[in-house]
Design a protein around this motif. Structure first.
Motif, PDB file in Angstrom:
ATOM      1  N   TYR A  44       0.833  -1.202   0.000  1.00  0.00           N
ATOM      2  CA  TYR A  44       0.000   0.000   0.000  1.00  0.00           C
ATOM      3  C   TYR A  44       0.867   1.250   0.000  1.00  0.00           C
ATOM      4  N   ARG A  48      -0.086   3.322  -3.011  1.00  0.00           N
ATOM      5  CA  ARG A  48      -1.039   4.371  -2.581  1.00  0.00           C
ATOM      6  C   ARG A  48      -0.389   5.314  -1.575  1.00  0.00           C
ATOM      7  N   ALA A  94      -7.563  -0.861   5.356  1.00  0.00           N
ATOM      8  CA  ALA A  94      -7.657  -0.052   4.138  1.00  0.00           C
ATOM      9  C   ALA A  94      -9.072   0.009   3.548  1.00  0.00           C
TER      10      ALA A  94
END
Length: 112
Positions: A44, A48, A94
């Protein structure tokens, strides 16, 4: 291997789980970060990064709400089995934040 994302917590060594990072909060909460969870967390972070702080805040909230947590790569077969602990996967953090990473891996076409 150091987990710098958790440097704000006190790390301790648990002989019963030598391959799992263990942490304590100032409030006395205890949590473990399994390698599979950390690998997902780093995924992640790479994909992101723009929302990574939100994920870390989500982890912090889980720890604040639960005195004992195991962050696991797979709750169906965790590295660590501890009575009285809550188990969370990276998607448990998430997904409620609407932060997704598409898993593009797929099985081999050979043998079809």
């Amino acid at each position: 291997m150091l987990y710098p994302e958790f440097s704000q917590y006190e790390e301790f060594f648990d002989e019963s789980a030598p391959l799992v990072h263990a942490y304590k909060t100032k409030g006395g909460h205890v949590f473990y970060v399994e390698p599979g969870f950390y690998e997902g967390l780093i995924g992640y972070k790479e994909k992101r990064y723009d929302r990574f702080d939100e994920i870390m805040k989500g982890i912090d909230e889980v720890v604040k709400k639960n005195p004992r947590v195991v962050f696991t790569g797979n709750f169906e077969s965790p590295f660590l089995e501890k009575d009285g602990f809550v188990y969370r996967e990276i998607q448990d953090i998430a997904d409620p934040l609407l932060i997704y990473v598409e898993d593009k891996s797929r099985g081999s076409d050979y043998g079809d």
